[in-house]
Design a protein around this motif. Structure first.
Motif, short mmCIF file in Angstrom:
data_model
loop_
_atom_site.label_atom_id
_atom_site.label_comp_id
_atom_site.label_asym_id
_atom_site.label_seq_id
_atom_site.Cartn_x
_atom_site.Cartn_y
_atom_site.Cartn_z
N GLN A 95 -15.95 -22.22 -25.80
CA GLN A 95 -15.92 -21.35 -26.97
C GLN A 95 -15.39 -19.96 -26.64
O GLN A 95 -14.64 -19.39 -27.41
N LYS A 96 -15.78 -19.48 -25.47
CA LYS A 96 -15.29 -18.16 -25.05
C LYS A 96 -13.79 -18.19 -24.83
O LYS A 96 -13.09 -17.22 -25.07
N SER A 151 -20.14 -23.46 -24.04
CA SER A 151 -20.09 -22.00 -24.12
C SER A 151 -18.82 -21.47 -23.45
O SER A 151 -18.16 -20.57 -23.96
N LEU A 184 -13.08 -18.96 -16.41
CA LEU A 184 -12.45 -17.99 -17.32
C LEU A 184 -11.76 -16.86 -16.57
O LEU A 184 -10.82 -16.25 -17.06
#
Ligand code: ARG
Length: 562
Positions: A460-461, A457, A525
């Protein structure tokens, strides 16, 4: 890179070899003390100085380099700090360039390893007793191929013996072809049980069964056709399970395959003077080796399980010219393997030493975990189905909006069964518990799969993978994770050498734990700088790759989302 060896070769202590030093080096429990440490206590005797002095002298003579940043004496210990940036850079480069081949090697040099596993019995349902051999054998099969061996998977079917005469007798008495076609092995089992019940009061049925078995051996068309049909029904039943577990075989040569290959073995034993008569039977005396005799032929001239295994071993050597031949079979059969390995050795087969009994412990189900359909036999299909069902509930609760929940539940449920059977050293008996194997927080495949989904996840972000560089200072969480990833190739080698897939399962949990510490301890991130973000994403990608490779070796898939 083997850092212990690297460090040891850079230390000079009179009269102590680098190997001896490498063997003493440990990983300190607290990373603040360094990445590796040499306790100098054991060197005191040889060097005739006290440990503190030894540590200090070794420190003074140690030259730091691009791999080891510094060596520092602390009491009787010499602590080493690695140059983290260099090391982490090496690991990431290796994992990301090798991809799904990370951990693979050509160490096997194409040598053949026969693996006898699962080896189900015809006309019996696949029960939990065959779980370990199936998943252990299949894992070893994948591991061997990954390491450049040529694995040959053999399902040594239990398809020989008077029980098949009994089954024909039972079928002729009460068999309903359509019913059996519909219900499969379960129906065969029913008439078999009934046969035994009735034979208690009708002993003449035993003779009838023996006669039918003889007819199978003599290839009487009708009996042979029935026998083949029983086999077909069984294989249909087990195929469902093999599909779910993604297990494959290169050969299904079972016990009956050796019916015509035993006579030459008996002949050879006789020629070599190894056969002895004992109460009408033909045996090989093993008293000298502290074992009961190995019976080769019964009084009536019929063969035994061991006779067929000897013929099979010789056939495998001639056919595959194996480097090793593994038998993944429960420890209850320890004596059987020791005996026939010994007899082959006495026959002068130099390759008898290459036969390995990979013994494993028992699997039982937690009390009250499931009511079985019949008696105390637990069918594997029921266990897998129930695990998938429970996985569905667990996954839905955790993520109600998840797409293709069925697929995810299948991967999670099947993974839990496999991982549950492989997580402990194979020789240990295990008590299987649904709640334990499906616990998101435990040492489970679900936990590892969930960690993969978490990594996925994040990736993907982040979108497309960017160039990364390792920062000059690498934090503890990042470094610990990288070290754990780095040990994957050596763990695969150790798993093959010790026939212990559990080492891989344990590393999966360790990597997942280290990744989660990193995930919660470091911003990925939203890292302070784009450079740091890209580095952490690379570390995340490398984690996902390593876990995917590791789980694949065990036969466990990784759902993208969970
Ligand atoms: N069919 C046997 C059982 O279920 C296992 C056979 C193992 N392999 C062998 N070569 N003996 O106990």
């Amino acid at each position: 890179m083997d850092y212990k060896k690297y460090i040891a070769e850079r230390l000079h202590a009179e009269g102590v070899s680098a190997e001896e030093i490498a063997a003493l080096i440990v990983c300190p429990p607290d990373p603040a003390m360094g990445d590796y440490a040499l306790p100098c206590f054991k060197l005191a005797k040889t060097l005739r100085r006290n440990p503190t002095e030894i540590a200090r002298t070794l420190q003074d003579s140690f030259a730091a380099d691009a791999v080891v940043e510094k060596a520092e004496a602390a009491g009787g210990y010499l602590n080493f700090t690695l140059c983290r940036a260099g090391m982490v850079g090496d690991i990431l480069r290796k994992i990301l360039s090798e991809g799904d081949r990370y951990g693979a090697s050509d160490a096997g040099m194409g040598r053949v390893v026969c693996i006898d596993y699962s080896s189900v019995n015809i006309a019996k349902r696949f029960h939990i007793g065959h779980l370990s051999t199936t998943v252990l054998g299949a894992a070893l099969y994948r591991i061997m191929n990954f390491l450049g061996y040529k694995a040959v998977g053999i399902n040594h079917l239990g398809d020989y013996g008077t029980q098949f005469g009994k089954l024909i007798s039972a079928y002729k008495r009460w068999g309903d072809r359509e019913e059996i076609e519909r219900q499969g092995v379960a129906a065969l089992n029913d008439i078999y049980v009934r046969w035994h019940r009735e034979a208690e009061t009708h002993p003449e049925m035993e003779d009838e069964a023996r006669a039918y078995f003889k007819k199978i051996e003599e290839k009487d068309p009708e009996c042979l056709a029935l026998f083949d049909w029983f086999k077909e029904l069984t294989m249909k039943d087990v195929a469902k399970i093999y599909d779910l577990l993604d297990v494959h075989f290169d050969s299904y040569a079972g016990e009956s395959f050796y019916s015509d290959k035993m006579a030459p073995v008996v002949e050879e034993l006789r020629e070599k003077g190894l056969l002895k008569e004992s109460r009408g039977a033909q045996i090989v005396d093993l008293e000298e080796y502290g074992m009961p005799p190995c019976i080769i032929l019964k009084k009536d001239g019929s063969s035994l399980y061991a006779t067929r295994d000897m013929a099979a071993a010789i056939y495998r050597k001639n056919t595959y010219d194996f480097y090793k031949c593994l038998y993944v079979v429960a420890y209850q059969q320890n004596l059987h393997f020791k005996q026939f390995f010994k007899v082959l050795e006495l026959m002068g087969k130099p390759w008898a030493k290459d036969l390995v009994h990979v013994a494993y412990g028992m699997v039982s189900l937690e009390e009250g975990a499931m009511s079985t359909r019949k008696g105390n036999v637990v069918f594997l299909e029921d266990v897998i189905d129930k695990c998938i069902e429970k996985a569905y509930a667990v996954v839905s609760e955790k993520n109600p909006d998840l797409e293709n929940k069925e697929d995810v539940a299948k991967k999670v449920g099947v993974g839990a069964v496999i991982f549950g059977a492989l997580y402990n050293s194979k020789i240990k008996d295990i008590v299987f518990s649904y709640d334990k194997v499906l616990n998101f927080e435990g040492e489970t495949s679900v936990y590892v799969q969930y960690t993969c989904a978490r990594a996925n996840s994040v990736l993907q972000k982040a979108g497309k993978a960017e160039e990364y560089a390792v920062p000059r200072t690498v934090g503890n969480e990042e470094f610990e994770l990288a070290k754990s990833l780095e040990s994957f190739p050596e763990t695969v080698l150790a798993a093959a050498e010790k026939y212990e897939p559990c080492l891989i399962a344990r590393l999966c949990v360790d990597i997942a734990q280290k990744f989660n510490k990193f995930y919660f301890g470091c911003k990925i991130l939203t890292a302070e700088t784009p450079a740091l973000k890209n580095f952490r994403l690379a570390l995340t990608r490398a984690t996902l790759q390593t876990l995917t490779n590791a789980l694949a070796l065990l036969g466990i898939g990784v759902p993208e989302k969970m």
